[in-house]
Design an enzyme around this catalytic site. Sequence first.
Site, PDB file in Angstrom:
ATOM      1  N   ASP A 153     -71.060  57.857 -73.660  1.00 30.29           N
ATOM      2  CA  ASP A 153     -70.819  57.257 -72.598  1.00 30.29           C
ATOM      3  C   ASP A 153     -70.174  58.749 -72.183  1.00 30.29           C
ATOM      4  O   ASP A 153     -69.865  59.229 -70.971  1.00 30.29           O
ATOM      5  CB  ASP A 153     -69.056  56.678 -73.374  1.00 30.29           C
ATOM      6  CG  ASP A 153     -69.048  55.181 -73.181  1.00 30.29           C
ATOM      7  OD1 ASP A 153     -69.845  54.841 -71.874  1.00 30.29           O
ATOM      8  OD2 ASP A 153     -69.192  54.008 -73.971  1.00 30.29           O
TER       9      ASP A 153
ATOM     10  N   GLU B 188     -64.040  59.976 -75.112  1.00 33.77           N
ATOM     11  CA  GLU B 188     -65.567  59.598 -74.146  1.00 33.77           C
ATOM     12  C   GLU B 188     -65.287  59.616 -72.253  1.00 33.77           C
ATOM     13  O   GLU B 188     -66.678  58.744 -71.850  1.00 33.77           O
ATOM     14  CB  GLU B 188     -66.007  57.876 -74.977  1.00 33.77           C
ATOM     15  CG  GLU B 188     -65.331  57.178 -74.411  1.00 33.77           C
ATOM     16  CD  GLU B 188     -65.352  55.700 -75.869  1.00 33.77           C
ATOM     17  OE1 GLU B 188     -66.245  55.136 -75.970  1.00 33.77           O
ATOM     18  OE2 GLU B 188     -64.627  54.666 -75.920  1.00 33.77           O
TER      19      GLU B 188
ATOM     20  N   HIS C   5     -69.047  46.821 -77.418  1.00 28.74           N
ATOM     21  CA  HIS C   5     -69.975  46.388 -76.806  1.00 28.74           C
ATOM     22  C   HIS C   5     -70.722  44.934 -77.697  1.00 28.74           C
ATOM     23  O   HIS C   5     -71.337  44.303 -77.622  1.00 28.74           O
ATOM     24  CB  HIS C   5     -71.339  47.219 -77.293  1.00 28.74           C
ATOM     25  CG  HIS C   5     -70.810  48.937 -76.519  1.00 28.74           C
ATOM     26  ND1 HIS C   5     -71.267  48.265 -75.282  1.00 28.74           N
ATOM     27  CD2 HIS C   5     -69.859  49.825 -76.664  1.00 28.74           C
ATOM     28  CE1 HIS C   5     -70.448  49.847 -74.749  1.00 28.74           C
ATOM     29  NE2 HIS C   5     -69.689  51.089 -75.510  1.00 28.74           N
TER      30      HIS C   5
HETATM   31  C1  3PY Z   1     -69.719  56.557 -77.549  1.00 30.58           C
HETATM   32  O1  3PY Z   1     -71.134  56.720 -78.092  1.00 30.58           O
HETATM   33  O2  3PY Z   1     -69.976  56.063 -75.877  1.00 30.58           O
HETATM   34  C2  3PY Z   1     -69.461  55.444 -78.707  1.00 30.58           C
HETATM   35  O3  3PY Z   1     -68.866  54.646 -77.732  1.00 30.58           O
HETATM   36  C3  3PY Z   1     -70.176  55.765 -79.316  1.00 30.58           C
HETATM   37  O4  3PY Z   1     -68.889  54.692 -80.343  1.00 30.58           O
HETATM   38 MG    MG Z   2     -68.820  54.592 -76.125  1.00 29.74          MG
END
Ligand code: 3PY
Ligand code: MG
Length: 253
Positions: A176, A150, A44
């Site tokens: 995510d 995620e 990100h």
């Molecule tokens: C998320 O919470 O999606 C992450 O990638 C945390 O690092």
């Molecule tokens: Mg993430």
Amino acid sequence: MKNKIKDKIKKEAVLGAFQGFNSPNMVEIIGYAGLDFIVFDSEHGYVTPETMENMVRAAECSRLTPFIRVPQNERQYILKALDIGALGIHVPMVNTRDDAEKAVYHAKYYPRGGRGLAFSQRSTCYGVGVDKRKYLEESNRETMVMVHLETRQAIENLPRILEVEGIDVLFIGPTDLAQSLGYYGDPGHEEVQTMITEAMGLIVETGKVPGVFIADSASASRWVELGARYIAGGVSGICAKAFLDFKDKFKQS
Ligand code: 3PY
Ligand code: MG
């Protein structure tokens, strides 16, 4: 190249933070504050290559273990992250056993994997006085692989992902994961929390280490009780809260 996190998570939970912007000074502040590790975020974030190298140095100087979250699970990203001197990688969106195998394969040298080898890089002291065999053994032993779980697909495939040797931390990304379940921006939703709790249970049951991203450190104890031994927050979120608090407590008279 000793990785102190590798030993420490066998006994206790470690605390770190993700940083997605250029600032070696911020890295030093975090190190002197006593956190265990830092993850430079190039999924990100927008850390530029030259500053990335200096942030790894800043981490080393301030006794923080440096890791890099690669933009995606690809050889060239994993290779550069490790050659620059990170002691481990975070790999986003690991959804299948094959994804997990791929991440480990590119992070480890022969015989475990197929990481590209060049003794001219920072990670090998540019080849100056390096004992090549010792470096290869140490690197394979000390380099950590953190895979991000995620998505719903990742959680469904968790039993197969857990079969892969060489993963140090199964790291749950609640943001995510929540959106993959349809709860955009609501990682605290009961269904998301239940899924995380169950996933952690399974990870611990198989003798592996769960990790999780947290918004505030007060919520960490609940995950630690469930067996999480690798906890990380976000530098910008932590700073934003600290500044809001700083402003709120400001009294003019
Ligand atoms: C998320 O919470 O999606 C992450 O990638 C945390 O690092
Ligand atoms: Mg993430």
